[in-house]
Design a protein around this motif. Structure first.
Motif, short mmCIF file in Angstrom:
data_model
loop_
_atom_site.label_atom_id
_atom_site.label_comp_id
_atom_site.label_asym_id
_atom_site.label_seq_id
_atom_site.Cartn_x
_atom_site.Cartn_y
_atom_site.Cartn_z
N ARG A 119 25.43 24.66 -22.37
CA ARG A 119 26.20 24.95 -23.59
C ARG A 119 25.32 24.82 -24.83
O ARG A 119 25.47 25.60 -25.78
N ASP A 152 31.54 29.51 -20.20
CA ASP A 152 32.53 28.81 -19.37
C ASP A 152 33.21 29.76 -18.40
O ASP A 152 33.49 29.41 -17.24
N LEU A 188 26.02 21.17 -17.57
CA LEU A 188 26.94 21.92 -18.41
C LEU A 188 26.62 21.71 -19.89
O LEU A 188 26.63 22.67 -20.68
N ILE A 202 30.73 30.49 -15.57
CA ILE A 202 30.61 29.37 -14.64
C ILE A 202 31.86 29.23 -13.79
O ILE A 202 31.80 28.92 -12.59
#
Length: 275
Positions: A174, A157, A170, A160
């Motif tokens: 993940r 995160d 996403l 990004i």
């Protein structure tokens, strides 16, 4: 997937359940997430995998174990998929987790279809792949299972940042770090890109250059290789400054390397051989 029994079972389940996943529409998001969760549970419980794949055990018993695992709150299609998988034969117990993950990715692709973002997700995954290409330390941390999953996701995160990725991109990114499944991070991202490419009915052509391709260059490459292969293609643009210049083009296992660094290496070998 390895083993004849697993290949047959995977194909059987896919033929049976793909239409139902496609028909699930926007529910496919929930189904995909449930399947990813189940994959993670299976990967960390060998005894459970064996209980669900034991060929000597009645299917009804395996379905009962499955009911205890996912309960009554799972989406009906999730239950159908898992019930189908436990009723089939697998070469290795761990292969049922592979099939579950595959269905999870398929569900995300059908959700992307339902929301009209399939190409966008493919492009964003390719951009993520390029961004990580020259960050070996970060890549190694993203699939380092000695680090808690929460920490790996936090690192992703942070990487990004403010980039506005689609929710599907996403989620897939993940998933790749939350449950590496004995794969390197970029290996998983490339696998996802390839699956999306096949899903869209295109051949994936990976083009590595020192600088990003222009829209005009991408269009020319698409036109050339669509004509050459006689079916649609998708250009996976990878930026790697280390190639210095030129292009490295990969179609499946076939590689054409006309980069400057490849030419220099060829020259070096030639000089060394003649010395």
């Amino acid at each position: 997937m390895r083993g004849e029994a697993s290949r047959i079972s995977d194909r059987t389940a896919r033929d049976e359940m793909a239409p139902k996943l496609r028909a699930a529409g926007e529910d496919a998001w929930r189904i995909g997430n449930e399947l990813f969760t189940i994959t993670n549970v299976l990967d960390h419980n060998v005894q459970l995998e064996r209980a669900l794949t034991d060929p000597s055990r009645p299917v009804a018993d395996k379905v009962a174990v499955l009911d205890d695992l996912i309960g009554k709150q799972a989406h009906p299609v999730t239950v159908e998929i898992m019930s189908s998988l436990v009723g089939l034969k697998w070469s290795k117990a761990s292969h049922i987790a592979n099939a579950t993950e595959d269905f999870g990715v398929d569900a995300m692709m059908y959700y992307a279809d339902a929301t009209g973002v399939t190409l966008r997700v493919s492009v964003e995954l390719a951009e993520l792949h390029s961004a990580l290409l020259n960050l070996p330390v970060v890549r190694s941390k993203l699939h380092d299972e000695s680090v808690p999953a929460e920490a790996r996701i936090k690192l992703l995160d942070a990487l990004i940042g403010q980039t506005k990725l689609n929710a599907i991109t996403l989620r897939l990114a993940r998933h790749a770090t939350c449950n590496p499944r004995n794969r390197r991070y970029l290996e998983t991202i490339q696998w996802l890109i390839n699956k999306l490419s096949r899903h869209m009915g295109e051949s994936m052509i990976t083009v590595t250059t020192a600088a990003p391709l222009t829209i005009e260059q991408i269009k020319r490459l698409v036109a050339v290789y669509t004509a050459k292969l006689n079916h649609p293609v998708h250009i996976n643009s990878v930026v790697d400054p280390k190639v210095i210049g030129g292009m490295r083009i990969q179609i499946g296992d076939e590689v054409t390397d006309n980069t400057v660094v490849a030419q220099l290496q060829k020259l070096h070998r030639s000089v060394k051989a003649s010395a």
